[in-house]
Design a protein around this motif. Structure first.
Motif, PDB file in Angstrom:
ATOM      1  N   SER A 114       0.855  -1.179   0.000  1.00 44.52           N
ATOM      2  CA  SER A 114       0.000   0.000   0.000  1.00 44.52           C
ATOM      3  C   SER A 114       0.897   1.238   0.000  1.00 44.52           C
ATOM      4  N   PRO A 115       0.366   2.405  -0.299  1.00 45.40           N
ATOM      5  CA  PRO A 115       1.192   3.611  -0.307  1.00 45.40           C
ATOM      6  C   PRO A 115       1.946   3.832   0.999  1.00 45.40           C
ATOM      7  N   ARG A 116       1.309   3.565   2.119  1.00 49.87           N
ATOM      8  CA  ARG A 116       1.997   3.754   3.406  1.00 49.87           C
ATOM      9  C   ARG A 116       3.166   2.792   3.553  1.00 49.87           C
ATOM     10  N   GLU A 117       2.973   1.540   3.130  1.00 48.25           N
ATOM     11  CA  GLU A 117       4.046   0.559   3.260  1.00 48.25           C
ATOM     12  C   GLU A 117       5.229   0.899   2.362  1.00 48.25           C
ATOM     13  N   LYS A 118       4.953   1.457   1.192  1.00 45.28           N
ATOM     14  CA  LYS A 118       6.046   1.852   0.315  1.00 45.28           C
ATOM     15  C   LYS A 118       6.917   2.906   0.977  1.00 45.28           C
ATOM     16  N   ILE A 119       6.285   3.756   1.756  1.00 47.95           N
ATOM     17  CA  ILE A 119       7.027   4.819   2.434  1.00 47.95           C
ATOM     18  C   ILE A 119       7.874   4.262   3.570  1.00 47.95           C
ATOM     19  N   VAL A 120       7.289   3.409   4.389  1.00 53.05           N
ATOM     20  CA  VAL A 120       8.008   2.939   5.571  1.00 53.05           C
ATOM     21  C   VAL A 120       8.781   1.655   5.346  1.00 53.05           C
ATOM     22  N   SER A 121       8.506   0.938   4.257  1.00 54.82           N
ATOM     23  CA  SER A 121       9.235  -0.272   3.886  1.00 54.82           C
ATOM     24  C   SER A 121       9.443  -1.210   5.074  1.00 54.82           C
ATOM     25  N   LEU A 122       8.380  -1.842   5.495  1.00 55.34           N
ATOM     26  CA  LEU A 122       8.422  -2.693   6.680  1.00 55.34           C
ATOM     27  C   LEU A 122       8.758  -4.146   6.383  1.00 55.34           C
ATOM     28  N   GLY A 123       9.052  -4.466   5.169  1.00 53.38           N
ATOM     29  CA  GLY A 123       9.421  -5.837   4.848  1.00 53.38           C
ATOM     30  C   GLY A 123       8.293  -6.606   4.211  1.00 53.38           C
ATOM     31  N   SER A 124       8.587  -7.820   3.851  1.00 48.13           N
ATOM     32  CA  SER A 124       7.653  -8.643   3.101  1.00 48.13           C
ATOM     33  C   SER A 124       6.764  -9.473   4.025  1.00 48.13           C
ATOM     34  N   VAL A 125       5.505  -9.093   4.088  1.00 55.43           N
ATOM     35  CA  VAL A 125       4.537  -9.843   4.877  1.00 55.43           C
ATOM     36  C   VAL A 125       4.377 -11.235   4.295  1.00 55.43           C
ATOM     37  N   SER A 126       4.243 -11.327   2.979  1.00 61.59           N
ATOM     38  CA  SER A 126       4.031 -12.640   2.363  1.00 61.59           C
ATOM     39  C   SER A 126       5.208 -13.583   2.637  1.00 61.59           C
ATOM     40  N   GLU A 127       6.413 -13.063   2.621  1.00 58.81           N
ATOM     41  CA  GLU A 127       7.581 -13.896   2.889  1.00 58.81           C
ATOM     42  C   GLU A 127       7.541 -14.444   4.313  1.00 58.81           C
ATOM     43  N   ARG A 128       7.176 -13.597   5.266  1.00 57.48           N
ATOM     44  CA  ARG A 128       7.100 -14.047   6.656  1.00 57.48           C
ATOM     45  C   ARG A 128       5.980 -15.076   6.848  1.00 57.48           C
ATOM     46  N   VAL A 129       4.878 -14.895   6.145  1.00 58.91           N
ATOM     47  CA  VAL A 129       3.780 -15.856   6.241  1.00 58.91           C
ATOM     48  C   VAL A 129       4.228 -17.199   5.685  1.00 58.91           C
ATOM     49  N   VAL A 130       4.849 -17.205   4.518  1.00 54.74           N
ATOM     50  CA  VAL A 130       5.328 -18.456   3.920  1.00 54.74           C
ATOM     51  C   VAL A 130       6.320 -19.151   4.849  1.00 54.74           C
ATOM     52  N   ASP A 131       7.250 -18.384   5.399  1.00 54.26           N
ATOM     53  CA  ASP A 131       8.288 -18.964   6.254  1.00 54.26           C
ATOM     54  C   ASP A 131       7.745 -19.570   7.542  1.00 54.26           C
ATOM     55  N   ASN A 132       6.611 -19.076   8.023  1.00 55.30           N
ATOM     56  CA  ASN A 132       6.133 -19.483   9.347  1.00 55.30           C
ATOM     57  C   ASN A 132       4.800 -20.222   9.360  1.00 55.30           C
ATOM     58  N   ALA A 133       4.177 -20.378   8.223  1.00 54.75           N
ATOM     59  CA  ALA A 133       2.873 -21.042   8.173  1.00 54.75           C
ATOM     60  C   ALA A 133       3.016 -22.555   8.312  1.00 54.75           C
ATOM     61  N   SER A 134       2.045 -23.144   8.982  1.00 58.96           N
ATOM     62  CA  SER A 134       2.013 -24.598   9.115  1.00 58.96           C
ATOM     63  C   SER A 134       1.014 -25.224   8.138  1.00 58.96           C
ATOM     64  N   ILE A 135       0.425 -24.377   7.283  1.00 56.57           N
ATOM     65  CA  ILE A 135      -0.537 -24.835   6.277  1.00 56.57           C
ATOM     66  C   ILE A 135      -0.064 -24.349   4.909  1.00 56.57           C
ATOM     67  N   PRO A 136      -0.648 -24.862   3.834  1.00 61.56           N
ATOM     68  CA  PRO A 136      -0.248 -24.408   2.503  1.00 61.56           C
ATOM     69  C   PRO A 136      -0.506 -22.918   2.306  1.00 61.56           C
ATOM     70  N   VAL A 137       0.419 -22.279   1.595  1.00 64.40           N
ATOM     71  CA  VAL A 137       0.302 -20.866   1.248  1.00 64.40           C
ATOM     72  C   VAL A 137       0.517 -20.739  -0.249  1.00 64.40           C
ATOM     73  N   LEU A 138      -0.448 -20.136  -0.916  1.00 61.39           N
ATOM     74  CA  LEU A 138      -0.324 -19.841  -2.330  1.00 61.39           C
ATOM     75  C   LEU A 138       0.018 -18.360  -2.438  1.00 61.39           C
ATOM     76  N   VAL A 139       1.196 -18.086  -3.002  1.00 61.58           N
ATOM     77  CA  VAL A 139       1.638 -16.707  -3.163  1.00 61.58           C
ATOM     78  C   VAL A 139       1.371 -16.290  -4.606  1.00 61.58           C
ATOM     79  N   VAL A 140       0.617 -15.210  -4.746  1.00 55.67           N
ATOM     80  CA  VAL A 140       0.267 -14.695  -6.057  1.00 55.67           C
ATOM     81  C   VAL A 140       1.135 -13.471  -6.320  1.00 55.67           C
ATOM     82  N   ARG A 141       1.954 -13.597  -7.316  1.00 52.76           N
ATOM     83  CA  ARG A 141       2.882 -12.517  -7.651  1.00 52.76           C
ATOM     84  C   ARG A 141       2.148 -11.460  -8.468  1.00 52.76           C
ATOM     85  N   ASP A 142       2.335 -10.216  -8.072  1.00 55.94           N
ATOM     86  CA  ASP A 142       1.753  -9.095  -8.817  1.00 55.94           C
ATOM     87  C   ASP A 142       2.573  -8.906 -10.092  1.00 55.94           C
ATOM     88  N   VAL A 143       1.869  -8.973 -11.219  1.00 59.31           N
ATOM     89  CA  VAL A 143       2.569  -8.810 -12.499  1.00 59.31           C
ATOM     90  C   VAL A 143       2.201  -7.510 -13.170  1.00 59.31           C
TER      91      VAL A 143
END
Length: 143
Positions: A114-143
């Motif tokens: 989101s615009p706010r996240e671009k400003i503060v650059s808090l890191g990749s939420v999706s990456e942290r979810v994939v790394d720590n989830a105990s269930i399948p995660v489907l990551v959809v890349r924005d093209v």
């Protein structure tokens, strides 16, 4: 195969691409879609006292609009949907939500800052979810 599918959103345009993948899976599985927006408390905590209230209200408004978009998309396809607006650290809150509600699959977008996240650059939420989830995660890349 899936009863409950979680679609976290940050309010960015990426959610439409994410839903393009999540909704057909939900239809095929007769699953409920869970839309989740997390008000990032790291942002609100860092705000000054005189701007915090306005910032929180703005983020909650953004979140309401984001989860309403998920509701509309699911309703159009006659898919059961439930939505929530939570507060916390996004990746942690997404994983807690999934665990507490026995979610079977998380469908999450990447590069959907989101615009706010671009400003503060808090890191990749999706990456942290994939790394720590105990269930399948489907990551959809924005093209």
């Amino acid at each position: 195969m899936y009863d409950d599918i979680l679609v976290p959103t940050d309010g960015s345009d990426t959610v439409s691409e994410t839903l393009a993948h999540a909704l057909p899976i939900a239809t095929d599985s007769n699953a409920t879609v869970h839309g989740l927006y997390v008000v990032d408390t790291r942002i609100t905590t860092a705000a000054t006292d005189d701007t915090r209230t306005d910032l929180e209200a703005s983020l909650e408004s953004d979140g309401t609009a984001a989860i309403e978009a998920i509701e509309r998309a699911a309703d159009e396809r006659e898919i059961d949907v439930t939505t929530a607006l939570e507060r916390g650290i996004p990746s942690k809150t997404i994983l807690e939500y999934a665990n507490e509600r026995d979610i079977d699959l998380i469908v999450i977008g990447t590069h959907g800052k989101s615009p706010r996240e671009k400003i503060v650059s808090l890191g990749s939420v999706s990456e942290r979810v994939v790394d720590n989830a105990s269930i399948p995660v489907l990551v959809v890349r924005d093209v």
